[in-house]
Design a protein around this motif. Structure first.
Motif, short mmCIF file in Angstrom:
data_model
loop_
_atom_site.label_atom_id
_atom_site.label_comp_id
_atom_site.label_asym_id
_atom_site.label_seq_id
_atom_site.Cartn_x
_atom_site.Cartn_y
_atom_site.Cartn_z
N THR A 194 0.73 -1.18 -0.03
CA THR A 194 0.01 0.01 -0.11
C THR A 194 0.58 1.33 0.10
N ALA A 195 2.14 1.20 0.62
CA ALA A 195 2.74 2.37 0.77
C ALA A 195 3.36 2.39 -0.47
N TYR A 196 3.67 1.46 -1.21
CA TYR A 196 4.35 1.84 -2.52
C TYR A 196 3.32 2.32 -3.75
N ALA A 205 12.08 -1.26 -9.07
CA ALA A 205 11.23 -0.02 -9.83
C ALA A 205 10.87 1.04 -8.91
N GLY A 206 10.59 0.84 -7.59
CA GLY A 206 10.25 1.76 -6.72
C GLY A 206 11.51 2.60 -6.29
N SER A 249 14.75 8.91 -10.41
CA SER A 249 14.70 9.45 -11.51
C SER A 249 13.77 10.74 -11.40
N VAL A 250 13.01 10.93 -10.30
CA VAL A 250 12.13 12.07 -10.32
C VAL A 250 13.33 13.37 -10.25
N MET A 310 12.69 13.00 -3.91
CA MET A 310 13.40 12.04 -4.20
C MET A 310 13.84 11.45 -2.69
N LEU A 311 14.29 12.27 -1.77
CA LEU A 311 14.57 11.67 -0.56
C LEU A 311 13.57 11.21 0.17
N VAL A 312 12.32 11.71 0.19
CA VAL A 312 11.26 11.32 0.82
C VAL A 312 10.99 9.95 0.05
N ALA A 313 10.73 9.69 -0.99
CA ALA A 313 10.56 8.56 -1.96
C ALA A 313 11.40 7.52 -1.49
N LEU A 314 12.81 7.72 -1.61
CA LEU A 314 14.01 6.69 -1.33
C LEU A 314 13.60 6.27 0.28
N ALA A 315 13.38 7.07 1.04
CA ALA A 315 13.15 6.65 2.44
C ALA A 315 11.78 5.41 2.57
N VAL A 316 10.78 5.99 1.94
CA VAL A 316 9.53 5.16 1.70
C VAL A 316 9.91 3.99 1.15
N ALA A 317 10.50 3.97 0.02
CA ALA A 317 10.79 2.56 -0.68
C ALA A 317 11.94 1.85 0.21
N ALA A 318 12.74 2.17 0.92
CA ALA A 318 13.62 1.47 1.77
C ALA A 318 12.78 0.87 3.07
#
Length: 408
Positions: A32-34, A97-98, A104-105, A186-194
């Motif tokens: 769901t987070a992804y 892909a996440g 890439s953003v 990007m940093l927020v997205a990387l944290a969520v992905a991790a």
């Protein structure tokens, strides 16, 4: 024996074994987070397009060609992702892909020409298309394992992420440069992905077939009966996704040019539509359990058609906004149902095929509306959304026993 639909989209009775519930809960939360991450990142990029246009000194036509990089990258990657999921599994492809989407953003602000922008958007589009197919394939397995039609809840997270991404992006647009904004994104997205990567990779979730959804038909080659049924589902997804793309790009212009709304009120057009879709998807599981996927899909197309007739032909702004709300509620669960059923029939390749059709509709809608508005009028052009939604409802009804054999 339970049919594929009962396991993957229907109102199946029973529950997964107690030993699998903790894993399923963690897996579902991470997935769901992804979904939310996908919507959040994409919306954050979209609100900075005007600033990127100014930075690259691109003409409208050059910018349009550059933006096709997102579409081209997404569509080309979707088919490949289905094969990667079938070979390596949905979880690692989703995680990969996440991370690629997050990285890439931040690339568009680094470009200074329309050509360079188009090339980096190919990468962004590839990540967007890849995560869309991989996530939906994983979601099909969760639906089958839980034996509950929870697919709309994942898409509700995507819609909510998009609303948050657009809202926050609009707030910071006047204070941060595109480079700083998208780097923070990007940093927020990387944290969520991790944070989501570990449960996605370590939790054990059976595939839809092993979870009791029944054997998939012709999954390896997408041939025969399964291929034809997936094509029908893809057509339904295309007809309804066409409306999403059309309203995203043209609802504000319709309210301002045709009905005389001010800039602020005109901007509410897509907001109320997206909000209605979020609400519709959040309540989609309960709706599916009550009505079944067939009735939900058929009624959704009909409601969207009526809503868009009102939205297009209404003599006042407020009636048009009411029509957009009905359209959003009607379209909300059509795409999740179509994708879920395609995955039940043919696994990741089914998801990839139906997704490609669906996202093709999102891309086709704005372009078609533009041409039709030039030839006739914007009001007339928007009526095609109602026509295609009604067509999707009719197709679903006509093929209900083959495509959606339960709950119709």
């Amino acid at each position: 024996m339970r049919s594929a639909l009962a396991g993957a989209m229907g109102r199946g009775s029973g529950s997964p074994p107690d030993s699998t519930l903790p894993d399923l809960r963690r897996f579902r939360a991470a997935l769901t987070a992804y979904f939310a991450l996908d919507g959040f990142v994409f919306a954050g990029w979209v609100v900075r397009i005007p600033a990127i246009k100014e930075q690259t000194h691109a003409s409208p036509s050059a910018l349009g060609l550059a933006l096709l990089g997102v579409s081209a990258g997404a569509v080309l990657t979707m088919v490949l992702t289905g094969r990667l999921c079938a070979r390596f599994g949905h979880q690692p492809v989703t995680v990969g892909a996440g991370f690629l989407l997050a990285l890439s953003v931040a690339l568009p602000p680094l470009t200074h020409s329309a050509l360079a922008l188009g090339l980096v958007l190919l990468v962004f589009g590839a990540a967007y298309g890849g995560i869309s197919v991989a996530m939906n394939s994983a979601a099909v397995d969760v639906v089958a394992a839980l034996r509950r039609p929870v697919m709309p809840s994942f898409h509700a997270a995507f819609s909510l992420g998009g609303m948050l991404g657009a809202g926050l992006g609009g707030l910071v647009a006047g204070h941060l440069s595109p480079a700083r904004h998208l780097t923070l994104l990007m940093l927020v997205a990387l944290a969520v992905a991790a944070l989501g990567a570990r449960p996605l990779l370590r939790c054990s979730v059976p595939t839809a077939e092993r979870a009791g959804a029944g054997p998939r038909e012709d999954a390896p080659g997408m041939t025969g009966r399964a291929g034809r049924l997936v094509a029908v589902l893809g057509l339904i997804a295309l007809c309804t996704a066409y409306g999403e793309g059309a309203l995203a790009d043209w609802s504000a212009l319709h309210l301002s040019d045709d009905l005389g709304a001010g800039a602020g009120l005109a901007a509410m057009g897509y907001s109320v539509f997206a909000g209605a879709m979020t609400v519709g998807r959040a309540s989609g599981t309960a709706l599916l359990e009550r009505l079944g996927p067939g009735r939900t899909l058929i009624a959704g197309g009909a409601l969207a058609s009526f809503g868009m007739l009102l939205g297009s032909l209404a003599p006042s702004v407020w009636l048009a906004l009411g029509g957009f709300v009905l359209t959003g509620l009607g379209l909300a669960n059509v795409f999740p149902i179509a994708i879920g059923r395609a995955g039940a029939l043919a696994g990741p390749q089914g998801v990839a095929a139906a997704s490609t059709f669906g996202y093709g509709g999102i891309l086709l809608g704005p372009v078609a509306i533009g041409f039709l508005a030039d030839w006739f009028s914007l009001t007339t052009a928007l009526l095609t959304v109602a026509v295609l939604a009604a067509f999707a409802s009719v197709v679903a009804w006509a093929t209900r026993h083959a495509v959606l054999p339960e709950g119709t």
